[in-house]
Design a protein around this motif. Structure first.
Motif, PDB file in Angstrom:
ATOM      1  N   ALA A 192     -13.865   1.130  -9.443  1.00  0.00           N
ATOM      2  CA  ALA A 192     -12.570   0.618  -9.898  1.00  0.00           C
ATOM      3  C   ALA A 192     -12.565   0.343 -11.396  1.00  0.00           C
ATOM      4  CB  ALA A 192     -12.222  -0.661  -9.125  1.00  0.00           C
TER       5      ALA A 192
ATOM      6  N   GLN B 184     -19.179  -3.407  -1.564  1.00  0.00           N
ATOM      7  CA  GLN B 184     -18.323  -4.106  -2.519  1.00  0.00           C
ATOM      8  C   GLN B 184     -18.705  -3.744  -3.946  1.00  0.00           C
ATOM      9  OE1 GLN B 184     -19.116  -8.079  -1.024  1.00  0.00           O
ATOM     10  NE2 GLN B 184     -17.013  -8.268  -0.297  1.00  0.00           N
TER      11      GLN B 184
ATOM     12  N   SER C 129       0.828  -1.209   0.000  1.00  0.00           N
ATOM     13  CA  SER C 129       0.000   0.000   0.000  1.00  0.00           C
ATOM     14  C   SER C 129       0.862   1.258   0.000  1.00  0.00           C
ATOM     15  CB  SER C 129      -0.946   0.006   1.207  1.00  0.00           C
ATOM     16  OG  SER C 129      -0.218   0.091   2.414  1.00  0.00           O
TER      17      SER C 129
ATOM     18  N   VAL D 117      -8.233  -5.598  -8.305  1.00  0.00           N
ATOM     19  CA  VAL D 117      -9.003  -5.388  -7.082  1.00  0.00           C
ATOM     20  C   VAL D 117     -10.494  -5.616  -7.329  1.00  0.00           C
ATOM     21  CG1 VAL D 117      -9.692  -3.661  -5.380  1.00  0.00           C
ATOM     22  CG2 VAL D 117      -7.308  -3.797  -6.119  1.00  0.00           C
TER      23      VAL D 117
ATOM     24  N   ARG E 147     -11.337  -9.292  -7.502  1.00  0.00           N
ATOM     25  CA  ARG E 147     -11.362  -9.972  -6.194  1.00  0.00           C
ATOM     26  C   ARG E 147     -12.683  -9.745  -5.482  1.00  0.00           C
ATOM     27  NH1 ARG E 147     -12.718 -12.279  -2.867  1.00  0.00           N
ATOM     28  NH2 ARG E 147     -11.805 -12.840  -0.845  1.00  0.00           N
TER      29      ARG E 147
ATOM     30  N   PRO F 102      -8.641  -5.147   0.241  1.00  0.00           N
ATOM     31  CA  PRO F 102      -8.631  -6.588  -0.045  1.00  0.00           C
ATOM     32  C   PRO F 102      -7.799  -7.402   0.945  1.00  0.00           C
ATOM     33  CG  PRO F 102      -8.300  -5.333  -2.059  1.00  0.00           C
ATOM     34  CD  PRO F 102      -8.205  -4.356  -0.930  1.00  0.00           C
TER      35      PRO F 102
ATOM     36  N   GLY G  93      -6.870   0.729  -2.042  1.00  0.00           N
ATOM     37  CA  GLY G  93      -7.213  -0.302  -3.016  1.00  0.00           C
ATOM     38  C   GLY G  93      -6.548  -1.625  -2.727  1.00  0.00           C
ATOM     39  N   ILE G  94      -5.385  -1.606  -2.086  1.00  0.00           N
ATOM     40  CA  ILE G  94      -4.729  -2.853  -1.690  1.00  0.00           C
ATOM     41  C   ILE G  94      -5.015  -3.186  -0.235  1.00  0.00           C
ATOM     42  CG2 ILE G  94      -2.546  -1.729  -1.067  1.00  0.00           C
ATOM     43  CD1 ILE G  94      -2.923  -5.194  -2.686  1.00  0.00           C
TER      44      ILE G  94
ATOM     45  N   SER H 293      -9.007   0.759   6.814  1.00  0.00           N
ATOM     46  CA  SER H 293      -8.238   1.266   5.680  1.00  0.00           C
ATOM     47  C   SER H 293      -8.100   2.784   5.750  1.00  0.00           C
ATOM     48  CB  SER H 293      -8.912   0.865   4.365  1.00  0.00           C
ATOM     49  OG  SER H 293      -8.305   1.501   3.264  1.00  0.00           O
TER      50      SER H 293
END
Length: 278
Positions: free
Chosen positions: A125, A118, A24, A267, A270, A41, A37-38, A65
């Motif tokens: 995204a 989600q 990140s 992302v 996932r 997940p 974004g990392i 986050s």
């Protein structure tokens, strides 16, 4: 509190958090984003392993986050500012209304299902990825930045969307600026600064809205904010953010755009898998 925490997996959990912190931080400097974004997940998988309920897992990921990316965003912006590419005046024009958007978005996120959050993450995204990968110079909203009123509306929308998916808003701001002809490197640098405005009110909102759900959350949680997640990831991501900033300014514009888009698609994939198959 959760009744049964698999403490035998704590080392793996912390290792995943530390690795996510490195990733990140590099992304924060490289792409002008806070790294959410990392982080989201990674946290999603970690909280799944320790048995956090689906009803509150996504909210916990987003709140944590936002806390993690506060110092990372500041560090990333400092590294970009030192290179003199920040567009004057835009931080204030977009950042102040973004705070109001964060307040609205975090309040809404506290009452909607995790699958909805989600879905919002996926849509945002994919839109951002399509713009970055296409690399079409004619994908423009204008050749110059819009007036103050439009910028304030854009700032509010960026803040609201960011608080609902756990990012600092850098990715959204980067796309907005490039659509108005701002060069990618300058857009990334300015977006890093805009991202400073968003996480703090978002963290407060998630902590407050998550407080009634403490019985479903892991130990050391303040509402929808995991203190353990913050302590493991924030210092590492903050430390490596300047490395990503140096890399960003060494890469060609097109390579930076494509890398940004591919990351966002990964992302989105996932989270789509999580909605479809759990």
């Amino acid at each position: 509190m959760l009744s049964a925490i698999p403490w035998s997996e704590v080392a793996v959990l912390i290792g995943a958090l530390l690795a996510g912190g490195v990733a990140s931080g590099i992304l924060a400097g490289l792409l002008g984003v806070g790294g959410g974004g990392i982080i989201v997940p990674v946290l999603y998988e970690v909280f799944r392993i320790i048995g956090v309920s689906d009803d509150v897992r996504m909210q916990l990921c987003i709140g944590t986050s936002l806390a993690i990316i506060i110092p990372t965003s500041i560090r990333s912006f400092q590294a970009h500012k030192a290179r003199g590419l920040v567009v004057p005046g835009l931080m204030k024009a977009l950042g102040v209304p973004a705070v109001l958007g964060v307040i609205a978005g975090s309040a809404l996120a506290g009452v909607v299902p995790g699958a909805v959050l989600q879905g919002v993450f996926i849509v945002v995204a994919v839109i951002l990825a399509a713009k970055s990968i296409a690399g079409r110079a004619d994908w423009r909203l204008g050749d110059t930045l819009p007036g103050p009123a439009v910028l304030r509306i854009c700032g509010f929308v960026i803040g609201m969307a960011s608080s609902m998916i756990g990012i600092a808003g850098g990715g959204l701001a980067t796309i907005l600026l490039t659509l108005y002809g701002v060069p990618i490197h300058a857009a990334v640098a300015t977006s890093a600064g805009i991202g400073i405005f968003i996480p703090i009110p978002g963290v407060i909102g998630y902590a407050v809205t998550g407080w009634p759900h403490l019985a479903e959350l892991p130990p050391l949680s303040i509402g929808y904010v995991s203190v353990l997640g913050f302590l493991c990831m924030a210092p590492v991501s903050t430390l490596v953010a300047p490395l990503g900033a140096r890399l960003a300014h060494a890469l060609p514009r097109r390579a930076l755009e494509v890398g940004f888009g591919l990351f966002l698609l990964a992302v989105a994939a996932r989270f789509l898998a999580a909605i479809l198959w759990g």
